[in-house]
Design an enzyme around this catalytic site. Structure first.
Site, PDB file in Angstrom:
ATOM      1  N   HIS A 114       5.366  -3.306   7.202  1.00  0.00           N
ATOM      2  CA  HIS A 114       5.910  -2.251   6.343  1.00  0.00           C
ATOM      3  C   HIS A 114       7.433  -2.272   6.334  1.00  0.00           C
ATOM      4  O   HIS A 114       8.055  -1.984   5.318  1.00  0.00           O
ATOM      5  CB  HIS A 114       5.390  -0.876   6.779  1.00  0.00           C
ATOM      6  CG  HIS A 114       4.004  -0.598   6.312  1.00  0.00           C
ATOM      7  ND1 HIS A 114       3.572   0.639   5.907  1.00  0.00           N
ATOM      8  CD2 HIS A 114       2.932  -1.417   6.167  1.00  0.00           C
ATOM      9  CE1 HIS A 114       2.301   0.570   5.536  1.00  0.00           C
ATOM     10  NE2 HIS A 114       1.886  -0.659   5.696  1.00  0.00           N
TER      11      HIS A 114
ATOM     12  N   HIS B 221      -5.575  -8.179   9.722  1.00  0.00           N
ATOM     13  CA  HIS B 221      -6.636  -7.166   9.738  1.00  0.00           C
ATOM     14  C   HIS B 221      -7.772  -7.541  10.687  1.00  0.00           C
ATOM     15  O   HIS B 221      -8.815  -6.917  10.684  1.00  0.00           O
ATOM     16  CB  HIS B 221      -7.151  -6.903   8.317  1.00  0.00           C
ATOM     17  CG  HIS B 221      -6.167  -6.161   7.463  1.00  0.00           C
ATOM     18  ND1 HIS B 221      -6.361  -5.886   6.134  1.00  0.00           N
ATOM     19  CD2 HIS B 221      -4.951  -5.618   7.762  1.00  0.00           C
ATOM     20  CE1 HIS B 221      -5.321  -5.220   5.650  1.00  0.00           C
ATOM     21  NE2 HIS B 221      -4.443  -5.055   6.618  1.00  0.00           N
TER      22      HIS B 221
HETATM   23  C1  HEM Z   1      -2.351  -7.807   1.693  1.00  0.00           C
HETATM   24  C2  HEM Z   1      -2.002  -6.579   1.536  1.00  0.00           C
HETATM   25  C3  HEM Z   1      -2.312  -5.519   2.547  1.00  0.00           C
HETATM   26  C4  HEM Z   1      -2.892  -4.330   2.291  1.00  0.00           C
HETATM   27  C5  HEM Z   1      -3.345  -3.819   0.947  1.00  0.00           C
HETATM   28  C6  HEM Z   1      -3.010  -3.643   3.549  1.00  0.00           C
HETATM   29  C7  HEM Z   1      -3.536  -2.376   3.687  1.00  0.00           C
HETATM   30  C8  HEM Z   1      -3.813  -1.776   4.894  1.00  0.00           C
HETATM   31  C9  HEM Z   1      -4.434  -0.497   5.044  1.00  0.00           C
HETATM   32  C10 HEM Z   1      -4.818   0.424   3.908  1.00  0.00           C
HETATM   33  C11 HEM Z   1      -4.606  -0.276   6.356  1.00  0.00           C
HETATM   34  C12 HEM Z   1      -5.263   0.925   7.020  1.00  0.00           C
HETATM   35  C13 HEM Z   1      -4.270   2.003   7.326  1.00  0.00           C
HETATM   36  C14 HEM Z   1      -4.976   3.225   7.828  1.00  0.00           C
HETATM   37  O1  HEM Z   1      -6.058   3.556   7.345  1.00  0.00           O
HETATM   38  O2  HEM Z   1      -4.447   3.881   8.705  1.00  0.00           O
HETATM   39  C15 HEM Z   1      -4.085  -1.413   7.050  1.00  0.00           C
HETATM   40  C16 HEM Z   1      -4.087  -1.553   8.400  1.00  0.00           C
HETATM   41  C17 HEM Z   1      -3.437  -2.580   9.057  1.00  0.00           C
HETATM   42  N1  HEM Z   1      -2.699  -3.574   8.466  1.00  0.00           N
HETATM   43 FE1  HEM Z   1      -2.659  -4.032   6.518  1.00  0.00          FE
HETATM   44  N2  HEM Z   1      -2.506  -4.414   4.541  1.00  0.00           N
HETATM   45  C18 HEM Z   1      -2.060  -5.573   3.979  1.00  0.00           C
HETATM   46  C19 HEM Z   1      -1.422  -6.599   4.644  1.00  0.00           C
HETATM   47  C20 HEM Z   1      -1.093  -6.557   5.975  1.00  0.00           C
HETATM   48  C21 HEM Z   1      -0.186  -7.477   6.611  1.00  0.00           C
HETATM   49  C22 HEM Z   1       0.581  -8.574   5.901  1.00  0.00           C
HETATM   50  C23 HEM Z   1      -0.137  -7.135   7.929  1.00  0.00           C
HETATM   51  C24 HEM Z   1       0.663  -7.733   9.037  1.00  0.00           C
HETATM   52  C25 HEM Z   1       1.075  -8.967   9.080  1.00  0.00           C
HETATM   53  C26 HEM Z   1      -1.046  -6.015   8.101  1.00  0.00           C
HETATM   54  C27 HEM Z   1      -1.350  -5.434   9.306  1.00  0.00           C
HETATM   55  C28 HEM Z   1      -2.198  -4.363   9.458  1.00  0.00           C
HETATM   56  C29 HEM Z   1      -2.666  -3.885  10.753  1.00  0.00           C
HETATM   57  C30 HEM Z   1      -2.390  -4.522  12.100  1.00  0.00           C
HETATM   58  C31 HEM Z   1      -3.430  -2.745  10.499  1.00  0.00           C
HETATM   59  C32 HEM Z   1      -4.131  -1.846  11.522  1.00  0.00           C
HETATM   60  C33 HEM Z   1      -3.259  -0.653  11.844  1.00  0.00           C
HETATM   61  C34 HEM Z   1      -3.852   0.282  12.868  1.00  0.00           C
HETATM   62  O3  HEM Z   1      -4.814  -0.058  13.542  1.00  0.00           O
HETATM   63  O4  HEM Z   1      -3.318   1.377  13.005  1.00  0.00           O
HETATM   64  N3  HEM Z   1      -1.576  -5.681   6.893  1.00  0.00           N
HETATM   65  N4  HEM Z   1      -3.580  -2.319   6.145  1.00  0.00           N
END
Ligand code: HEM
Ligand SMILES: *[C@@H]1O[C@H](CO)[C@@H](O)[C@H](O)[C@H]1NC(C)=O
Ligand SMILES: *[C@@H]1O[C@H](CO)[C@@H](O)[C@H](O)[C@H]1NC(C)=O
Ligand SMILES: *[C@@H]1O[C@H](CO)[C@@H](O)[C@H](O)[C@H]1NC(C)=O
Ligand SMILES: *[C@@H]1O[C@H](CO)[C@@H](O)[C@H](O)[C@H]1NC(C)=O
Ligand SMILES: *[C@@H]1O[C@H](CO)[C@@H](O)[C@H](O)[C@H]1NC(C)=O
Length: 351
Positions: free
Chosen positions: A89, A216
């Protein structure tokens, strides 16, 4: 340069090469010189990062980050997901400049208060590292570098070795706006072309999109961000209006956890059963139609991307590719040299 930073591209010089006579006028040549200078300036930014930037100015910097982060992760296995997402982010909005850490003020709503901030966390841990480094080497280590190092170190804890190299020398930005977070951060409801476009805007390729989505493999998602796939996919409000691209058994399981479209408090693991293990199991889930978000499932809807998903089922490929892609992400729009500042406290810009 501002324009370059915002789009993450190096300026559009592609139209040069035409031979219309007006192109040789002095005013045009001046413009050309400025364009070239701006182009090399944008290149200079990413090149401004280097290995061991703090080697002389704060030799213990990287070790201090690692030790504080590992100490926290040892008692909080959910922290790596928080810190990895924080880095994403940060980089996607105004570049990796720690603008994600800035608090809103009476006259500005900051990035961290934008809608997609569900489960953003880890701010306190970053600030703890910053405080330790301010004591050791005042005014030297940027919050932006701490975020980049903390993401790497937290994910690396389970391997007891550092998974990728982090170049340092980032400086901190002074601006953080909710509106930019809303426009630049991908939505979990996006289709492939929108996602690819948003990554391209940051200078990242389809391969980076597929590889970085592998993040993810750790962490959780809130029900309301995907439950339209369970209950209202076509929008007709029919009973059990479920996304056909979701495995039916998995959909039924998710329905037992997410009871309604409105549930915005329940979270589910994105990689069920191993949501604290950083591995390539995300891609196996995708192929079994168990990607949680529309944005995850979307990676199978494009031929090139679907092929990459197949390749990433090999763990060695995933770890190698992740190193490269996260390094590219960590260079988005960075401030180096004398740009920006070294914040005294990560949550507020210097006065
Ligand atoms: C491709 C586009 C992406 C979308 C649309 C996306 C969207 C999301 C969403 C909606 C969540 C859940 C947030 C929640 O419900 O609290 C999430 C969680 C997460 N995302 Fe993504 N994400 C993307 C790419 C990435 C990238 C590039 C990374 C890191 C390199 C990343 C790392 C994470 C991690 C580690 C979580 C888990 C967070 C937690 O457990 O609190 N995401 N993402
Ligand atoms: C997310 O934004 C809301 C609304 O501004 C705010 O109340 C909340 O504290 C923010 N969450 C985080 C983790 O910053
Ligand atoms: C993807 O979503 C965008 C925005 O909602 C839409 O304009 C576009 O037509 C969609 N593309 C495909 C291939 O469905
Ligand atoms: C279901 O989706 C439709 C179309 O997107 C929307 O208009 C409707 O409000 C949704 N229903 C609920 C209960 O959210
Ligand atoms: C809808 O799904 C629930 C839970 O999976 C199930 O108990 C119910 O029978 C389904 N209703 C219909 C009409 O299929
Ligand atoms: C969750 O939904 C409730 C009720 O609709 C709403 O008041 C609340 O602000 C929402 N919380 C979040 C974090 O979006």
């Amino acid at each position: 340069m501002l324009a370059d930073k915002k789009t993450g591209s190096r300026g559009s010089l592609t139209w040069i090469g035409g031979t219309r006579p007006e192109m040789m006028k002095p005013s045009f040549l001046l413009l050309l010189a400025v364009a070239i200078a701006l182009g090399s300036c944008a290149r200079g930014q990413a090149e401004g990062l280097k290995k061991g930037f703090y080697k002389n100015s704060c030799p213990q910097a990287e070790e201090t980050v690692r030790s504080i982060i590992w100490n926290h992760v040892s008692s909080n296995s959910e922290l790596p997901a928080k810190l990895l997402r924080l880095f994403f982010h940060d980089c996607f909005v105004r570049g990796c400049d720690a603008s994600i850490l800035i608090e809103s003020t009476s006259d500005n709503v900051a990035e961290k208060d934008a809608g997609p901030n569900l489960s953003l966390a880890g701010f306190d841990v970053i600030e703890e590292v910053k405080t330790a480094l301010e004591t050791a080497c005042p005014g030297t280590v940027s919050c932006a570098d701490i975020v980049a190092l903390a993401a790497r170190d937290s994910v690396s804890f389970q391997f007891n070795k550092l998974l990728w190299k982090v170049k340092t020398g980032r400086r901190d930005g002074t601006i953080s706006r909710r509106s930019e977070a809303l426009s630049d951060l991908p939505s979990p409801a996006s289709n492939f072309s929108v996602l690819a476009g948003q990554f391209a805007n940051k200078g990242l390729h389809v391969k980076d999109l597929v590889v970085l989505s592998g993040a993810h493999t750790i962490g959780v998602g809130h029900c309301n961000l995907f439950s339209q796939r369970l209950y209202n996919f076509t929008g007709q409000n029919a009973e059990n209006d479920t996304d056909p691209s979701l495995d039916p058994t998995y959909a039924a399981l998710l329905k037992t956890k997410c009871r309604s479209l409105a549930d915005n408090t329940t979270t589910v693991e994105m990689d069920p059963g191993s949501s604290t293990d950083f591995d390539n199991h995300y891609y196996a889930n995708l192929q079994e139609k168990k990607g949680l978000f529309v944005s995850d499932a979307a990676l199978l809807t494009d031929q090139r991307s679907a092929k990459l998903v197949g390749k990433l089922l090999h763990p060695g490929d995933f770890f190698d590719d992740f190193k490269n892609s996260i390094t590219r992400m960590g260079a988005i729009g960075v401030l180096t040299g004398t740009d920006g500042e070294i914040r005294n406290k990560c949550s507020v810009v210097n006065s």
